[in-house]
Motif scaffolding. Structure first.
Motif, mmCIF file in Angstrom:
data_model
loop_
_atom_site.group_PDB
_atom_site.id
_atom_site.type_symbol
_atom_site.label_atom_id
_atom_site.label_comp_id
_atom_site.label_asym_id
_atom_site.label_seq_id
_atom_site.Cartn_x
_atom_site.Cartn_y
_atom_site.Cartn_z
ATOM 1 N N ASN A 53 49.210 42.527 48.552
ATOM 2 C CA ASN A 53 48.057 42.250 47.717
ATOM 3 C C ASN A 53 48.053 43.188 46.507
ATOM 4 O O ASN A 53 48.273 44.389 46.658
ATOM 5 N N TRP A 54 47.768 42.656 45.326
ATOM 6 C CA TRP A 54 47.702 43.481 44.109
ATOM 7 C C TRP A 54 46.582 44.517 44.161
ATOM 8 O O TRP A 54 46.650 45.528 43.472
ATOM 9 N N MET A 55 45.564 44.288 44.955
ATOM 10 C CA MET A 55 44.408 45.180 44.983
ATOM 11 C C MET A 55 44.468 46.199 46.114
ATOM 12 O O MET A 55 43.490 46.880 46.394
ATOM 13 N N CYS A 56 45.613 46.299 46.770
ATOM 14 C CA CYS A 56 45.795 47.226 47.888
ATOM 15 C C CYS A 56 47.040 48.077 47.653
ATOM 16 O O CYS A 56 47.906 47.716 46.858
ATOM 17 N N CYS A 129 41.329 42.549 48.705
ATOM 18 C CA CYS A 129 40.953 41.325 48.001
ATOM 19 C C CYS A 129 41.417 40.118 48.816
ATOM 20 O O CYS A 129 42.529 40.091 49.338
ATOM 21 N N SER A 130 40.563 39.109 48.892
ATOM 22 C CA SER A 130 40.920 37.895 49.631
ATOM 23 C C SER A 130 40.547 36.642 48.845
ATOM 24 O O SER A 130 40.276 35.594 49.428
ATOM 25 N N LEU A 131 40.539 36.752 47.532
ATOM 26 C CA LEU A 131 40.178 35.602 46.707
ATOM 27 C C LEU A 131 41.180 34.458 46.838
ATOM 28 O O LEU A 131 40.803 33.296 46.855
ATOM 29 N N CYS A 132 42.449 34.808 46.889
ATOM 30 C CA CYS A 132 43.497 33.783 46.952
ATOM 31 C C CYS A 132 44.037 33.685 48.381
ATOM 32 O O CYS A 132 44.153 34.691 49.071
ATOM 33 N N GLU A 133 44.383 32.479 48.774
ATOM 34 C CA GLU A 133 44.958 32.295 50.102
ATOM 35 C C GLU A 133 46.259 33.083 50.240
ATOM 36 O O GLU A 133 46.545 33.663 51.273
ATOM 37 N N ARG A 134 47.057 33.068 49.168
ATOM 38 C CA ARG A 134 48.304 33.835 49.120
ATOM 39 C C ARG A 134 48.317 34.589 47.800
ATOM 40 O O ARG A 134 48.270 33.984 46.734
ATOM 41 N N CYS A 135 48.380 35.897 47.882
ATOM 42 C CA CYS A 135 48.366 36.723 46.676
ATOM 43 C C CYS A 135 49.683 36.568 45.914
ATOM 44 O O CYS A 135 50.767 36.524 46.509
ATOM 45 N N PRO A 142 52.124 38.204 38.462
ATOM 46 C CA PRO A 142 50.873 38.921 38.189
ATOM 47 C C PRO A 142 49.683 38.263 38.883
ATOM 48 O O PRO A 142 49.723 37.068 39.210
ATOM 49 N N CYS A 143 48.663 39.034 39.073
ATOM 50 C CA CYS A 143 47.416 38.549 39.668
ATOM 51 C C CYS A 143 46.890 37.380 38.828
ATOM 52 O O CYS A 143 46.835 37.479 37.595
ATOM 53 N N ILE A 144 46.484 36.301 39.492
ATOM 54 C CA ILE A 144 45.996 35.139 38.752
ATOM 55 C C ILE A 144 44.486 35.193 38.500
ATOM 56 O O ILE A 144 43.963 34.404 37.720
ATOM 57 N N LEU A 145 43.793 36.126 39.135
ATOM 58 C CA LEU A 145 42.346 36.293 38.938
ATOM 59 C C LEU A 145 41.997 37.760 38.655
ATOM 60 O O LEU A 145 41.152 38.349 39.332
ATOM 61 N N PRO A 146 42.625 38.360 37.646
ATOM 62 C CA PRO A 146 42.424 39.802 37.430
ATOM 63 C C PRO A 146 40.986 40.205 37.101
ATOM 64 O O PRO A 146 40.597 41.332 37.365
ATOM 65 N N ASP A 147 40.195 39.290 36.551
ATOM 66 C CA ASP A 147 38.809 39.616 36.233
ATOM 67 C C ASP A 147 37.886 39.523 37.442
ATOM 68 O O ASP A 147 36.745 39.973 37.392
#
Length: 187
Positions: A53-56, A129-135, A142-147
């Motif tokens: 995960n990009w956020m971990c 972060c768990s916004l996307c099923e697969r990060c 790159p993260c597809i939901l950086p905001d």
């Protein structure tokens, strides 16, 4: 670009309370304790997000990088939600409480961004972060939901108990309760 606006602390607190926060307090970033130990706990991978995960961690970089990012802000607002559980084994209640906290925290972030569009904001939430099923991290993209993606407070090596103490809040809010914490930094 417009100049950033002076932030009214009471207005920030009121936004959080309006969105459902149970407790709100301010903390100066110079008083936040960081420890490699807390960041390293992520490597134990209890939540299953480590190295996925990009956020971990390890994607967030070294603890010094996180400290530098946070210390660019003078202060932040600590947002806490407190939920009653049936008992200390009420995992369904804990999950519902985490979802409630995320809703409160994200609503508050959204309103802070709307109210102070010219200010720099950094938000740290709960868990990976768990916004996307697969990060996208797993595909070296790159993260597809950086905001919208949020790193956790612990992933930056922040001692949550100490954070609450310096903010004048409690870590334990009673028998059969669970408390979740988020941090919004704004300048």
């Amino acid at each position: 670009m417009k100049n950033s606006e002076m932030v009214n602390k009471d207005e920030l607190a009121n936004l959080a309370i309006k969105n459902g926060a149970d407790k709100v307090a301010y903390v100066e970033t110079k008083n936040i304790n960081f420890s490699e130990e807390f960041k390293n706990m992520c490597a134990m991978n209890f939540c299953g997000k480590y190295n996925t995960n990009w956020m971990c961690p390890p994607a967030l970089g070294k603890i010094e990088d996180g400290i530098d990012k946070i210390r660019k802000f003078d202060e932040g607002i600590v947002i806490q939600t407190i939920s009653q559980l049936e008992d200390s084994f009420d995992f369904e209640g804990m999950t519902e409480a985490a979802l409630r906290h995320d809703k409160v925290f994200r609503s508050t972030i959204s309103e802070v961004k709307e109210r102070f569009p010219n200010n720099t904001i950094m938000a740290l939430g709960v868990g990976g972060c768990s916004l996307c099923e697969r990060c996208a991290y797993l595909d070296d993209q790159p993260c597809i939901l950086p905001d919208l993606a949020l790193p956790s407070v612990e992933a930056f090596g922040i001692d949550v108990n100490n954070l609450l103490t310096v903010a004048g809040l409690k870590y334990n809010n009673g028998v059969s309760t669970v408390s979740y914490v988020g941090l919004i930094l704004i300048k």
